[in-house]
Design a protein around this motif. Structure first.
Motif, short mmCIF file in Angstrom:
data_model
loop_
_atom_site.label_atom_id
_atom_site.label_comp_id
_atom_site.label_asym_id
_atom_site.label_seq_id
_atom_site.Cartn_x
_atom_site.Cartn_y
_atom_site.Cartn_z
N SER A 103 0.84 -1.20 0.00
CA SER A 103 0.00 0.00 0.00
C SER A 103 0.87 1.25 0.00
O SER A 103 2.06 1.21 0.34
N SER A 104 0.25 2.36 -0.36
CA SER A 104 0.94 3.64 -0.36
C SER A 104 1.25 4.12 1.05
O SER A 104 2.01 5.08 1.23
N THR A 105 0.69 3.47 2.06
CA THR A 105 0.99 3.81 3.45
C THR A 105 2.18 3.02 3.98
O THR A 105 2.51 3.12 5.16
N GLY A 106 2.81 2.21 3.12
CA GLY A 106 4.02 1.50 3.52
C GLY A 106 3.83 0.06 3.91
O GLY A 106 4.79 -0.63 4.30
N LEU A 107 2.60 -0.47 3.82
CA LEU A 107 2.39 -1.88 4.16
C LEU A 107 3.00 -2.79 3.10
O LEU A 107 2.93 -2.51 1.90
N ASN A 108 3.59 -3.88 3.54
CA ASN A 108 4.11 -4.92 2.64
C ASN A 108 3.89 -6.25 3.35
O ASN A 108 4.69 -6.67 4.19
N LEU A 109 2.76 -6.90 3.03
CA LEU A 109 2.29 -8.06 3.78
C LEU A 109 2.20 -9.29 2.89
O LEU A 109 2.02 -9.19 1.67
N GLN A 110 2.28 -10.45 3.51
CA GLN A 110 2.12 -11.70 2.77
C GLN A 110 1.43 -12.73 3.66
O GLN A 110 1.71 -12.81 4.86
N GLU A 111 0.53 -13.50 3.06
CA GLU A 111 -0.18 -14.55 3.78
C GLU A 111 -0.39 -15.74 2.86
O GLU A 111 -0.63 -15.58 1.67
N GLU A 112 -0.33 -16.93 3.45
CA GLU A 112 -0.45 -18.17 2.69
C GLU A 112 -1.58 -19.00 3.27
O GLU A 112 -1.87 -18.94 4.47
N SER A 113 -2.26 -19.76 2.43
CA SER A 113 -3.32 -20.65 2.91
C SER A 113 -3.45 -21.85 1.98
O SER A 113 -3.04 -21.80 0.82
N ALA A 114 -4.04 -22.92 2.50
CA ALA A 114 -4.27 -24.13 1.71
C ALA A 114 -5.44 -24.88 2.31
O ALA A 114 -5.67 -24.86 3.52
N SER A 115 -6.21 -25.56 1.46
CA SER A 115 -7.35 -26.32 1.96
C SER A 115 -7.79 -27.38 0.97
O SER A 115 -7.46 -27.33 -0.22
N LEU A 116 -8.57 -28.33 1.48
CA LEU A 116 -9.23 -29.37 0.68
C LEU A 116 -10.73 -29.27 0.94
O LEU A 116 -11.16 -29.16 2.09
N THR A 117 -11.52 -29.31 -0.13
CA THR A 117 -12.97 -29.22 0.01
C THR A 117 -13.64 -30.24 -0.90
O THR A 117 -13.47 -30.19 -2.13
N LEU A 118 -14.38 -31.16 -0.30
CA LEU A 118 -15.12 -32.18 -1.05
C LEU A 118 -16.61 -31.96 -0.85
O LEU A 118 -17.10 -31.89 0.28
N ASN A 119 -17.33 -31.85 -1.96
CA ASN A 119 -18.79 -31.77 -1.95
C ASN A 119 -19.30 -33.03 -2.65
O ASN A 119 -19.16 -33.17 -3.87
N HIS A 120 -19.88 -33.94 -1.86
CA HIS A 120 -20.23 -35.27 -2.38
C HIS A 120 -21.74 -35.50 -2.30
O HIS A 120 -22.35 -35.26 -1.25
N ARG A 121 -22.32 -35.94 -3.40
CA ARG A 121 -23.75 -36.22 -3.45
C ARG A 121 -23.97 -37.65 -3.93
O ARG A 121 -23.39 -38.07 -4.94
N ALA A 122 -24.79 -38.39 -3.19
CA ALA A 122 -25.07 -39.79 -3.50
C ALA A 122 -26.54 -39.96 -3.86
O ALA A 122 -27.40 -39.23 -3.35
N PHE A 123 -26.82 -40.93 -4.74
CA PHE A 123 -28.18 -41.19 -5.22
C PHE A 123 -28.52 -42.67 -5.05
O PHE A 123 -27.79 -43.55 -5.50
N ALA A 124 -29.68 -42.93 -4.41
CA ALA A 124 -30.21 -44.29 -4.34
C ALA A 124 -31.29 -44.50 -5.39
O ALA A 124 -31.65 -45.63 -5.71
N SER A 125 -31.85 -43.39 -5.92
CA SER A 125 -32.80 -43.38 -7.03
C SER A 125 -32.84 -41.93 -7.50
O SER A 125 -32.28 -41.05 -6.85
#
Length: 442
Positions: free
Chosen positions: A154-176
């Motif tokens: 930023s122009s106010t002098g900020l210099n930041l860094q952040e890291e993230s990671a994730s796993l997301t499973l959306n599972h749908r099952a059908f019997a009919s």
């Protein structure tokens, strides 16, 4: 050597931009889509997104650009400056936050999540197998693995860094074709990721849903599972955005200090807990994030602010700045003390609902909404499931839903999927007197 976002910031200030925030997001994501028990698409992609906030004489610009090449930088920056100068001045202008900020340190990120390409297919197979063992005929869904590095200057002098990671499973099952179940597994670590459990629970719900019947419209007591309750709570917390409140598109407008839910309801935004899906160190203005109580024992305590909405409200930023408006990072509905196994008995007579989608509003200001109930839905009598039901929707009011929460279970479930895009942690709930209508005009 300066990185892309640093170059853009310098080019903006060299051209007379008074204030600027430039953020670079480097996202590596692998997607596995599957249908009829088999993977159909496996896609790995790297996306680089640049977001820019610029301001000149209280005129501002906000925009985003994907996969920007060096050759495009000059034109992009010139266009941003022109658009900034030509924008109308806003009465809601607030300067970029300044100050000596203290940021949390020691965030742990499981980087090996970005290297799971072949293993992801085996995770899908594990979920599908679990659904078939539970009695479902076929499964479909989507699995994401994502790794992101966010860099902000930023122009106010900020210099930041952040890291993230994730796993997301959306599972749908059908019997009919009419009998389906859905479950999710979401985690920031491999140890917390459980595709087998998602497949098993989705499969069990699908089998329980065989041969559903239509029921009469009316007012029913409802036991909500975590997927549908997360949808409700993510919507409710989103209405606490200072922007939505100030433009009067929120049922929470003007209600600080008032009762908006039952005494069982405590909702907070918490991006500070290590390992949670929405863990975040700083917001889009570079302000440190914090835990903010939205509703406490049914009473509305706080709105979520960025610098602009905070100025209008005479408040302080809560560290919830999005690039355009404030929003929650990680929503939590505080659990109760009831055991989940006892919830149907506590319900007595009514409906057990596991999922919903397409929550839409007739009136944002009052909170009137409707949403289609899908996947497992069951009629309950004497604390026991009697038969599955179909073709219904909830047509009610979001504040009434909060007011009528009578019981909460003692376990939190992490939920994130396309109906719940902000990570939301919820138990299960008993809600009295919910208005049920027909879904499709049968």
């Amino acid at each position: 050597m300066a990185e892309l976002h640093e170059k853009v910031l310098k080019m903006l200030t060299d051209r007379g931009v008074e204030e600027a925030i430039v953020t670079l997001y480097d996202v590596d994501r692998t997607t596995v889509r599957y249908a009829n028990n088999e993977p159909t698409i496996v896609l790995s992609e790297s996306i680089e997104t640049l977001t820019i906030y610029s301001s000149i004489k209280e005129r501002s610009f906000i925009g985003g650009f994907e996969n920007v090449s060096e050759d495009f930088l000059e034109k992009m920056v010139d266009d941003v400056v022109t658009l900034t100068k030509n924008s109308p001045p806003t009465p809601y202008y607030a300067p970029i936050p300044r100050g000596v900020f203290n940021y949390r340190v020691g965030k742990r990120v499981e980087r090996k999540i970005r290297q799971l390409d072949e293993q992801l297919v085996s995770h899908v197979s594990e979920a599908v197998k679990a659904s078939r063992e539970a009695g479902a005929e076929r499964s479909a869904g989507i699995l994401y693995s994502g790794h992101q590095v966010e860099k902000l200057v930023s122009s106010t002098g900020l210099n930041l860094q952040e890291e993230s990671a994730s796993l997301t499973l959306n599972h749908r099952a059908f019997a009919s074709p009419e009998a389906s179940g859905q479950w999710v597994s979401c985690s920031t670590s491999l140890d917390g990721f459980n595709p087998h459990e998602a497949g098993r629970r989705a499969g069990e719900i699908a089998v329980m849903s065989l041969n559903p019947v239509l029921i009469e419209e009316g007012v029913y007591d409802v036991y909500m599972g975590p997927l549908i309750l997360a949808n409700m709570m993510s919507e409710a917390a989103g209405f606490a955005s200072g922007f939505r409140v100030q433009i009067e598109m929120s049922f929470l407008t003007g209600k600080i200090g008032e009762k908006v839910g039952s005494e069982k309801v405590t909702v907070f935004d918490d991006p500070t807990t290590p390992g949670w899906l929405g863990e975040k160190i700083f917001d889009d203005e570079g302000v440190p994030t914090q835990k903010t109580t939205i509703i406490e024992n049914g009473v509305l305590k706080n709105y979520l602010h960025n610098s602009r909405t905070a100025k209008v409200a005479g408040a302080s930023s809560t560290g919830n700045a999005g690039i355009i408006h404030p929003h929650p990072w990680n929503i939590v509905l505080k659990p109760g003390d009831a055991e989940e196994e006892d919830m149907l008995q506590k319900l007595g007579r009514g409906l057990y609902l596991t999922n919903s989608w397409y929550q839409r509003y007739q009136n944002y200001r009052t909170g009137d909404f409707s949403t289609i109930v899908r996947d497992g839905a069951f009629y309950v009598e004497d604390g026991e499931i009697k038969h599955p039901v179909k073709g219904i929707r909830i047509s009610d009011n979001l504040q009434r839903i909060l007011m009528n929460i009578e019981e909460l279970s003692d376990r939190l479930y992490p939920i994130e999927w396309w109906e719940v895009p902000v990570p939301t942690y919820v138990p299960t709930a008993i809600i009295r007197n919910v208005k049920i209508t027909k879904a499709f005009g049968q």
